[in-house]
Design a protein around this motif. Sequence first.
Motif, PDB file in Angstrom:
ATOM      1  N   UNK C 620       0.832  -1.198   0.000  1.00 59.89           N
ATOM      2  CA  UNK C 620       0.000   0.000   0.000  1.00 59.89           C
ATOM      3  C   UNK C 620       0.870   1.253   0.000  1.00 59.89           C
ATOM      4  N   UNK C 621       1.908   1.228   0.813  1.00 56.89           N
ATOM      5  CA  UNK C 621       2.745   2.436   0.874  1.00 56.89           C
ATOM      6  C   UNK C 621       3.485   2.656  -0.421  1.00 56.89           C
ATOM      7  N   UNK C 623       2.534   1.747  -3.198  1.00 57.97           N
ATOM      8  CA  UNK C 623       1.523   2.220  -4.146  1.00 57.97           C
ATOM      9  C   UNK C 623       1.317   3.707  -4.020  1.00 57.97           C
ATOM     10  N   UNK C 624       1.190   4.167  -2.787  1.00 59.17           N
ATOM     11  CA  UNK C 624       1.004   5.597  -2.583  1.00 59.17           C
ATOM     12  C   UNK C 624       2.187   6.371  -3.135  1.00 59.17           C
ATOM     13  N   UNK C 627       2.057   6.492  -6.818  1.00 53.11           N
ATOM     14  CA  UNK C 627       1.006   7.410  -7.251  1.00 53.11           C
ATOM     15  C   UNK C 627       1.493   8.844  -7.163  1.00 53.11           C
ATOM     16  N   UNK C 628       2.167   9.138  -6.066  1.00 61.13           N
ATOM     17  CA  UNK C 628       2.698  10.490  -5.916  1.00 61.13           C
ATOM     18  C   UNK C 628       3.639  10.801  -7.069  1.00 61.13           C
ATOM     19  N   UNK C 630       3.622   9.505 -10.041  1.00 62.66           N
ATOM     20  CA  UNK C 630       2.877   9.629 -11.287  1.00 62.66           C
ATOM     21  C   UNK C 630       2.255  11.013 -11.381  1.00 62.66           C
ATOM     22  N   UNK C 631       1.606  11.405 -10.307  1.00 66.41           N
ATOM     23  CA  UNK C 631       0.941  12.696 -10.325  1.00 66.41           C
ATOM     24  C   UNK C 631       1.971  13.807 -10.481  1.00 66.41           C
ATOM     25  N   UNK C 632       3.053  13.679  -9.790  1.00 63.93           N
ATOM     26  CA  UNK C 632       4.159  14.630  -9.874  1.00 63.93           C
ATOM     27  C   UNK C 632       4.596  14.785 -11.334  1.00 63.93           C
ATOM     28  N   UNK C 634       2.941  14.239 -13.996  1.00 67.38           N
ATOM     29  CA  UNK C 634       1.931  14.872 -14.837  1.00 67.38           C
ATOM     30  C   UNK C 634       2.116  16.375 -14.839  1.00 67.38           C
ATOM     31  N   UNK C 635       2.425  16.923 -13.671  1.00 69.09           N
ATOM     32  CA  UNK C 635       2.477  18.372 -13.575  1.00 69.09           C
ATOM     33  C   UNK C 635       3.852  18.909 -13.911  1.00 69.09           C
ATOM     34  N   UNK C 636       4.889  18.242 -13.488  1.00 71.44           N
ATOM     35  CA  UNK C 636       6.225  18.773 -13.665  1.00 71.44           C
ATOM     36  C   UNK C 636       6.718  18.627 -15.087  1.00 71.44           C
ATOM     37  N   UNK C 640       7.697  10.967 -18.978  1.00 72.38           N
ATOM     38  CA  UNK C 640       7.202   9.753 -18.344  1.00 72.38           C
ATOM     39  C   UNK C 640       8.324   8.935 -17.725  1.00 72.38           C
TER      40      UNK C 640
END
Lengths: 507, 104, 675, 480
Positions: C620-621, C623-624, C627-628, C630-632, C634-636, C640
């Motif tokens: 789970x960790x 994964x988190x 995810x962070x 991935x999201x990072x 997207x914006x920065x 990929x």
Amino acid sequence: MGLLTTIILIPLLAVFVIVLLPDRQKQAIKWVALAATGIDLGLSIYLLVDYLHLISGLPGSGTSTALSLQYVERHVWLGRLGIEYFLGVDGISVLMIFLTAVVIFCGVCASWKHEYRTKEFFAFLLLLVTGVFGVFAAHDLFLFFLFYEVAVLPMYVLIGLWGTGPKEYSAMKLTLMLMGGSALIVVGILVLYFQAGVGSFSMSAIAQAKIPASTQAWLFPIMFFGFGTLGGLWPFHTWSPDGHASAPTAVSMLHAGVLMKLGGYGCLKTIYLMPEGALMWGTFFMVLTTVNIFYGALVAIQKTDLKYITAYSSVSHCGLVLFGLGTLNATAMQGAVVQMFAHGLMTALFFALIGMIYGRTHTRYITEMGGLFKVMPFLGVAYMVGGFAGLGLPGLAGFIAEVQVFIGAFALNSIGHRLLTILVAASVVTTAVYILRFLTRMFYGPLQNPEHAKLTDATFVERVPLTILVFLLAFAGMFPGWMIRLIEYSLAPVMANLEQARRAMLP
Amino acid sequence: MNGPTLEHYLVFSALLFCIGLYGMLTRRNLIAMLMSVELVLNAAALNFVAFHHFLFPGDSGGAVFPIFIIAVAAAEAAVALAIFIALFRHQQHLDVQQSDSLKG
Amino acid sequence: MTGHWFIDHLWLVPLFPFLGFLLVGLVIRPLGDRPSSTVAILAMVASAVVGWGAAFQYFTHHAGETLVPWQYEWLRFSPTLVGNMGVLVDDISMLLVLVVTTISLLIHVYSQGYMRGDPGYPRFFSFLNLFTFSMLGLVLACSVLQMFIFWELVGVSSFLLIGFYWAKPSAVSACKKAFIVTRFADLGFLLGLLMLSYYAKGLDFTFLTSPETVAKLARTTLPFLGVSALPLSAILIFCGAAGKSAMFPLHIWLPDAMEGPTPVSALIHAATMVVAGVYLVARMFPMFAASEPAILTVMSIGAFTALFAAVIAVTQFDIKRVLAYSTLSQLGYMMLALGVATLDKPLGFTASMFHLTTHACFKALLFLGAGSVIHAVHTNDMREMGGLRRKLPITHATFLIACLAIAGVPPFSGFFSKDEILAAAVENGHYFVFALALGVAGLTAFYMFRLYFMTFWSEPQDHEKYHHAHESPWSMTSVLIVLAVPTALLGLVPFGHYVHRGELEHHGINWLIAGPAILVGLAGIAVAFMLYFRPNGLPDRIAFAFSGIYRVIRDKFYIDELYLFVTHHVIFRYVSAPFNWFDRHCVDGLMDLTAQSALLSGRSLRRTVTGHLQTYLLWAWLGSAVLALVVWQMQAALGWALTFVGLGIIAGIFAWQWVLQLLNRSEPLKRIEKD
Amino acid sequence: MLEQLATISNELLLTLLAFTVFSISLVSLKKTDGKAEVLVTAGGLLALLVLSFAGTMPHRAAFGDAYVTGPVAAIFKRLFLAAGILMALLSWPGKRKTDVAPFHHLGEYLGLLLLSIIGMCFLVSAMELALLYVGLELVTIPLILLVAINRHELRSAEAGMKYVLFSAMSSGLLLYGLSLVYGMAGTLSLAGIAAKLTWTPLTVMALALVMGGVGFKISAVPFHLWTPDTYEGAPVPVTAFLSVASKAAGFALFYKVVAGLFAVLGPSVVVMVSILATLTMTFGNLVALQQTNLKRFLAFSSIAQAGFLMIGLVHGGPLGLTSVVFYLAVYLFSNLAAFGVVTVVSAATGKEDMRDYLGLSESNPKLALVMMLAMFSLAGIPPLAGFLGKFYLFAAAAEKGMYWLVFVGAVNATISLYYYLIVIKWMYLLKAAEGRQRIEPIEVSWASWVVLGVSTVAMIVIGILPQFIHWAEVAASSGF
């Protein structure tokens, strides 16, 4: 309630009646099934005649680009996406509905001796046929897809429960491959819907809203493969031999006879919806289907199990349907539709016969048969007629289809297409080889197994479906005019779309 | 005034959080794991309070929230301990690594 | 509409036998033998009456015209391309109508006697009717599509009739072979049809054979091969013709086809169906004549077949096979005749049609005579016959007439037609062909009289059979007698007056050509007389002396074996079987593999559910964290790459987990774990 | 004040009901057989469901805008109530071989169920972080107890242990993330936070942490691993409830905190969700292929279904919300039908392995039929509701232009069909000759029949009648 809804609902009603009947009332269950399919047969004949009458006053092909939808029933149905209960038939659908009615009626007759869990069997069978009628009658893509899935899924239980051989495996394989195909279709439908942006799933509306050519370029093969899987398109045909070999008689009849036509029908609609994509990909699919046709016949030569032979011959024959469609030529597409009809009849005939013969000899291996003419001349004659139809003998329906497809495909002006056509035409020889091989093996020669001398010929109930199918094969083969008129008229919008796309793609 | 700033609290809570996570991962005793969870929850509560105190003294939410967290954590602990007892009755130990009868 | 009843109602000619077929096959069959044959014969009588009436009206009122008194749009391919069904009336179609109705009627009558007592008697008659229907439809075809349709139908009736004794394995393989070989040839026809449909844009014979169409086809250059459409389509169509007329190398089915009942051999495999190929070429004659390569092909194949078959016929002992090879040879003659004809000097055309007609008579007579012999002695082997002239006087007499006719002895019909063919060859300067044809004529005379002497003269070889032999019933012999009349006299008809293309210069018999022909024929008869009139060892000695060649010829140059090898070994074993294997193992294997890989990946993914809470938490960790990332990303807009690193970490952990699983040590972070 | 209380009348009545149920078991002197509790619970919930149409869920803000019941929230609440009714009925204490539910303490059991529902109702209405968090914990803590309520069973206790620690851990992550958010925004009001958040690395971190917490609730991969173990260990009706109501609450939570708070990260959230959806569907499906224990099987199936639902999440607009809400309803009834059959069979025979369902279609044709319909509905086969539901989910992704996700979803639907068909294979196809003991005809209590009947009718009707999707659309168009 419109005629089409009635046709769709009658089998469904029969399902409910059958479910409510007690298990023991096997005879009553069969009569209900027979009555329902009989009524549907009557209605479909009425539909056919009436439709012919309707279009008799209208101008022929080439002149009419209007959509030839008739018997339209249109009601707003679900949600804001614009899902409608939108039924309507053109000539091709009418022909297919008629075919379905014939085949299911014959299928019920051929299952008359069914004893094991009769109730569920007929319930599933009729449920399936409801779906088939629905597909052919639907004009709304959502509804179309809904019925499509209804038609595909009962097959799992029908094959798995009442089949023979490795039935669980075959049933699973068949279902999964077909549902894999429909996964592609659902993508296609949604993309079409949103790209068209007309807020309706109506096929004609989507076809009129131009889908961008760049979308069609990738969407067309997806949908064509999706439907093609059910149409036996190589290399996604492998569900067919196993599935058909394991399925019980009526199910094989219905599946090979009608359900595989859904694939072809869907492919036709795909072309209608995405003409530019069709122009880009037509040749590719012609190549694949050439493989189908040639390869199916060659493999059929090797097989000794009757059902496998017939299944591979279906692969080969249905390949011709898709080949004809892939040419995008009016004549060949006409031929393809005729082939759907012809193949539906002849495969139904084959599978009915196989069921009857298997019921007597308890073997499906042609190596264990021989000289059966002596004991079952009626079945033998019917089998021969079916075989001759299969190898495209003039006077029977298969020929009409073949010659139209060949002539149409040959008219494509490039060497590659010509060569493909020649290859496809050459399959008439290989087809003749395997058909004669099994016909003569089974019926000619001395009686192979002395046990078989005690066997009997077809009973009255068995003769009914055989006679109907044989008669229709011959009738359609000798008087093709009415079919051509139906098809030609309904292909006109498709051809008009293609023509428009062709012009649009010119630099 | 040279007292602790927001950063100190944040770093401290982040440390708490990480220690909690580390403890969750490495302690084999269930009760120790529960304690680690409490550390994580407290880290969050500390954050709220710190933010409230340093940044948004006018917003009472930051002050109220930790109270809820503490209350809920207590309830959770009660429930967890009850379950641990039940579990202990069955297997006579509280080793998380050996509690794997359900798997696959 | 011509105003002449018979011509206008010519469609009745095929219709009657068709009704006969349906009636006999579906309704009358259970009623017994006699009604079946009666109905069948009545149908034929009706058909013959209309046919003769129409022919009479045609040759008296419309001679030389081409009429289409009745047609309808059967199959519309496109608004411009239509496949018509109808009736085409011209000289050759009327001629063939005469031949087919007459001979078919006679053979129906003959079969009443020949087939008596056979369990399949009604079936036989219904099939005969079916065949006659198909043949008449073919003959009257107004479009190449209709021709093709009935072409296939005659093929299938031939299949059914060859396989009439379906319990006999040899008959089964014979009928299969006949069908498949002709089917193979028909592929050529079909392709020719496709070419015509595309390049000529029409299928009607009147349209196709018109000079404009022919010229247009000749002008059309194909995008490949660099030839024009005309010769190629003509040659493709000739493929079909060659198959049906059993030209080399597609001849192999015809000798085997003799497995059918003898009347069938007479009707289908001598008099009518096999000449369909010749008829087809004649029908498309303007197309062939306009194209040098096509017509040369026709000529050479015809000539070669004539010689080839005659050579084989010399060595055969089965009475029907000799006749079969003789038929082949004669068909080659007809083809050859067509091949030497040109638009300017179309004598060959007339000669070919003439020979077709006379051949139909004398070959039918020969076969029926042979049938009568077989009926009497119950064997096909000439070596078991001998001396039968005393037992079968009528058969003997008529057979002799037919032999003389085929040997080309004047004044019998064969002489005239053969003479005309030779004349045509000479006229167009094909001297080699002339010489070859002359040689074949000699061979023909030899093997026919070999047959004749061995059967009717010589000595009875099998006394048992000889003893039981008896003349056939009246229904059979009467037919022989009736057929003997045209066999003898048909040559006297001024044939060229009725059937011709272009204008023929009328000429009598050119004795410079006829003389050698007669001489060669007589020589052949003389040799046969010497060798076979009395039983002696000479033929065997000759055969022994040339044993190598003899064996090759006797075994038909091993062409059957070649075919068998190609079809059975090459195609069945090395094409079809690998395809089968490929389908089951590769294509289907691929589909199974998809399912298997889903199952397998499911099995390995299942290992992640270890039952250990701490593993779950770790996942789970991570994964988190991913995810962070991935999201990072997207914006920065750092691309990929890091995402993939993240996914790579997941994959790495995955692999690590998996390895641990394999080693049965699944605790995460085990090394840190100390308490 | 009264008006504010009236706004939360639904929750208040629920609380009243919960305490009534608790007290029934406490008050009755002799040991109850539990029937009264079940009747009271089911009847009360039914009454609330009916009342909900009569104004117990007014569309009105209360408590300083911390609590609003929007149209979608109302639908969610009704779904929770419906799930509660069906679960209560499933726990009907008939003649049973094994205790699927502890009917000695049915009062506590049902009371906890009601408390959990109260939590859910608050959760979907919460517009403020504290209320949201408390609501969430009110959902979870009773559920933990429910999971572990068969404490005489090892696996129940172990399942409870895993659930409690995992959920505590997830709440920790969520809280830590929320605390960061609070630090950036300075308010607890959802709307206020959404307006203030900007894109910073800290926001991203917060999003990841929050997603960890939400992912636990909806069992998205990789936060899903507790699911199968907990589902297997819990009593069957609890599993059923967990798989539907708790998951629905999770999706509400997603809308509240992920989509609502991090609107500024919209495109990133979409990518994140689509990746999670892909992983979740694929993982759930592939592992489900390997399962034979039906509870575990349904656990993985529910993971996969969560993946399908997440397809709908990528669409932020009304279509996405419609599709999720509608599919949740469909999924609720389909899954309850499946669990209903499992409960009945398990109660009567103690068998939970699908291989034991051999020949069920002959011995118990009706149960087999319901199970088959449920499987088909879950697989998305028309005319059952699952078909329309999946179609809407896919449509939502397609409208967003994410065709690849539609494709992935469709392929996964095919894989899922594979294992759903395996269940049907055991029930219908295989004959009893395989040497396994056949399940004898089972006597099914009326309560179970009601559950099965209602679910079956719902599965069929929802997909065909236009009203249901219409409700979802109307509600979704006016927001949560």
